[in-house]
Write a protein that holds these residues in place. Structure first.
Motif, PDB file in Angstrom:
ATOM      1  N   ARG A  13      -7.722  14.081   2.616  1.00 56.22           N
ATOM      2  CA  ARG A  13      -8.423  14.078   1.323  1.00 56.22           C
ATOM      3  C   ARG A  13      -7.641  13.222   0.351  1.00 56.22           C
ATOM      4  O   ARG A  13      -6.624  13.654  -0.197  1.00 56.22           O
ATOM      5  CB  ARG A  13      -8.585  15.498   0.803  1.00 56.22           C
ATOM      6  CG  ARG A  13      -9.546  16.321   1.619  1.00 56.22           C
ATOM      7  CD  ARG A  13      -9.876  17.621   0.937  1.00 56.22           C
ATOM      8  NE  ARG A  13      -8.685  18.408   0.713  1.00 56.22           N
ATOM      9  CZ  ARG A  13      -8.511  19.643   1.179  1.00 56.22           C
ATOM     10  NH1 ARG A  13      -9.450  20.222   1.883  1.00 56.22           N
ATOM     11  NH2 ARG A  13      -7.391  20.293   0.929  1.00 56.22           N
ATOM     12  N   TYR A  14      -8.086  12.011   0.192  1.00 53.45           N
ATOM     13  CA  TYR A  14      -7.403  11.078  -0.704  1.00 53.45           C
ATOM     14  C   TYR A  14      -8.439  10.162  -1.320  1.00 53.45           C
ATOM     15  O   TYR A  14      -9.575  10.081  -0.872  1.00 53.45           O
ATOM     16  CB  TYR A  14      -6.363  10.250   0.037  1.00 53.45           C
ATOM     17  CG  TYR A  14      -6.928   9.435   1.176  1.00 53.45           C
ATOM     18  CD1 TYR A  14      -7.402   8.148   0.957  1.00 53.45           C
ATOM     19  CD2 TYR A  14      -7.004   9.954   2.449  1.00 53.45           C
ATOM     20  CE1 TYR A  14      -7.929   7.402   1.990  1.00 53.45           C
ATOM     21  CE2 TYR A  14      -7.526   9.221   3.488  1.00 53.45           C
ATOM     22  CZ  TYR A  14      -7.984   7.941   3.255  1.00 53.45           C
ATOM     23  OH  TYR A  14      -8.518   7.200   4.276  1.00 53.45           O
ATOM     24  N   ARG A  15      -8.022   9.475  -2.379  1.00 56.95           N
ATOM     25  CA  ARG A  15      -8.905   8.495  -3.002  1.00 56.95           C
ATOM     26  C   ARG A  15      -8.063   7.341  -3.530  1.00 56.95           C
ATOM     27  O   ARG A  15      -6.907   7.510  -3.900  1.00 56.95           O
ATOM     28  CB  ARG A  15      -9.773   9.110  -4.075  1.00 56.95           C
ATOM     29  CG  ARG A  15      -9.078   9.484  -5.338  1.00 56.95           C
ATOM     30  CD  ARG A  15     -10.045   9.970  -6.371  1.00 56.95           C
ATOM     31  NE  ARG A  15     -10.551  11.263  -5.963  1.00 56.95           N
ATOM     32  CZ  ARG A  15     -11.252  12.053  -6.730  1.00 56.95           C
ATOM     33  NH1 ARG A  15     -11.536  11.694  -7.936  1.00 56.95           N
ATOM     34  NH2 ARG A  15     -11.673  13.211  -6.300  1.00 56.95           N
ATOM     35  N   LYS A  16      -8.694   6.202  -3.549  1.00 60.54           N
ATOM     36  CA  LYS A  16      -8.031   5.003  -4.046  1.00 60.54           C
ATOM     37  C   LYS A  16      -7.945   5.083  -5.568  1.00 60.54           C
ATOM     38  O   LYS A  16      -8.940   5.368  -6.241  1.00 60.54           O
ATOM     39  CB  LYS A  16      -8.818   3.773  -3.617  1.00 60.54           C
ATOM     40  CG  LYS A  16      -8.180   2.473  -3.948  1.00 60.54           C
ATOM     41  CD  LYS A  16      -9.008   1.334  -3.378  1.00 60.54           C
ATOM     42  CE  LYS A  16      -8.422   0.004  -3.719  1.00 60.54           C
ATOM     43  NZ  LYS A  16      -9.244  -1.087  -3.167  1.00 60.54           N
ATOM     44  N   THR A  55       0.854  -1.184   0.000  1.00 62.31           N
ATOM     45  CA  THR A  55       0.000   0.000   0.000  1.00 62.31           C
ATOM     46  C   THR A  55       0.887   1.229   0.000  1.00 62.31           C
ATOM     47  O   THR A  55       1.761   1.366   0.858  1.00 62.31           O
ATOM     48  CB  THR A  55      -0.912   0.030   1.241  1.00 62.31           C
ATOM     49  OG1 THR A  55      -1.674  -1.167   1.280  1.00 62.31           O
ATOM     50  CG2 THR A  55      -1.841   1.226   1.195  1.00 62.31           C
ATOM     51  N   ILE A  56       0.679   2.113  -0.981  1.00 66.04           N
ATOM     52  CA  ILE A  56       1.473   3.335  -1.048  1.00 66.04           C
ATOM     53  C   ILE A  56       0.557   4.534  -1.250  1.00 66.04           C
ATOM     54  O   ILE A  56      -0.582   4.397  -1.681  1.00 66.04           O
ATOM     55  CB  ILE A  56       2.529   3.292  -2.164  1.00 66.04           C
ATOM     56  CG1 ILE A  56       1.879   3.289  -3.539  1.00 66.04           C
ATOM     57  CG2 ILE A  56       3.457   2.115  -2.010  1.00 66.04           C
ATOM     58  CD1 ILE A  56       2.848   3.632  -4.641  1.00 66.04           C
ATOM     59  N   GLY A  57       1.062   5.699  -0.947  1.00 58.27           N
ATOM     60  CA  GLY A  57       0.380   6.955  -1.214  1.00 58.27           C
ATOM     61  C   GLY A  57       1.207   7.765  -2.184  1.00 58.27           C
ATOM     62  O   GLY A  57       2.428   7.844  -2.045  1.00 58.27           O
ATOM     63  N   MET A  58       0.568   8.348  -3.175  1.00 59.00           N
ATOM     64  CA  MET A  58       1.271   9.151  -4.167  1.00 59.00           C
ATOM     65  C   MET A  58       0.940  10.610  -3.906  1.00 59.00           C
ATOM     66  O   MET A  58      -0.218  11.007  -3.915  1.00 59.00           O
ATOM     67  CB  MET A  58       0.838   8.725  -5.579  1.00 59.00           C
ATOM     68  CG  MET A  58       1.740   9.218  -6.656  1.00 59.00           C
ATOM     69  SD  MET A  58       1.355   8.528  -8.273  1.00 59.00           S
ATOM     70  CE  MET A  58       1.933   6.851  -8.085  1.00 59.00           C
ATOM     71  N   GLY A  95      -4.105   8.317  -3.938  1.00 63.80           N
ATOM     72  CA  GLY A  95      -3.669   9.617  -4.418  1.00 63.80           C
ATOM     73  C   GLY A  95      -4.229  10.691  -3.515  1.00 63.80           C
ATOM     74  O   GLY A  95      -5.405  10.668  -3.154  1.00 63.80           O
ATOM     75  N   PHE A  96      -3.382  11.626  -3.122  1.00 60.26           N
ATOM     76  CA  PHE A  96      -3.810  12.724  -2.248  1.00 60.26           C
ATOM     77  C   PHE A  96      -4.169  13.930  -3.090  1.00 60.26           C
ATOM     78  O   PHE A  96      -3.442  14.306  -4.006  1.00 60.26           O
ATOM     79  CB  PHE A  96      -2.690  13.077  -1.269  1.00 60.26           C
ATOM     80  CG  PHE A  96      -2.423  12.004  -0.271  1.00 60.26           C
ATOM     81  CD1 PHE A  96      -3.132  11.961   0.914  1.00 60.26           C
ATOM     82  CD2 PHE A  96      -1.497  11.008  -0.510  1.00 60.26           C
ATOM     83  CE1 PHE A  96      -2.908  10.962   1.838  1.00 60.26           C
ATOM     84  CE2 PHE A  96      -1.262  10.006   0.397  1.00 60.26           C
ATOM     85  CZ  PHE A  96      -1.974   9.980   1.579  1.00 60.26           C
TER      86      PHE A  96
END
Length: 54
Positions: A49-52, A3-6, A37-38
């Motif tokens: 505030r992010y979405r898959k 799991t990562i966040g961009m 993604g933020f």
């Protein structure tokens, strides 16, 4: 599962969309990966505030 966040700092940057697409595509092809993604740069990180990404 990976799991990562961009996150980017916002603003215009040449080829940023292509770079993000390449990273996401490579990770999806590698196996079970979830990418978030933020929105609005660092504000999205701070305020959740992010979405898959799919």
């Amino acid at each position: 599962m990976l799991t990562i966040g961009m996150l980017t700092s916002g603003g215009d940057c040449q080829a940023l969309n292509a770079a993000m697409r390449g990273v996401a595509k490579s990770l999806f092809e590698a196996g079970e990966t979830v990418i978030y993604g933020f929105e609005d740069g660092y504000k999205g990180l701070i305020y959740g505030r992010y979405r898959k990404m799919t």
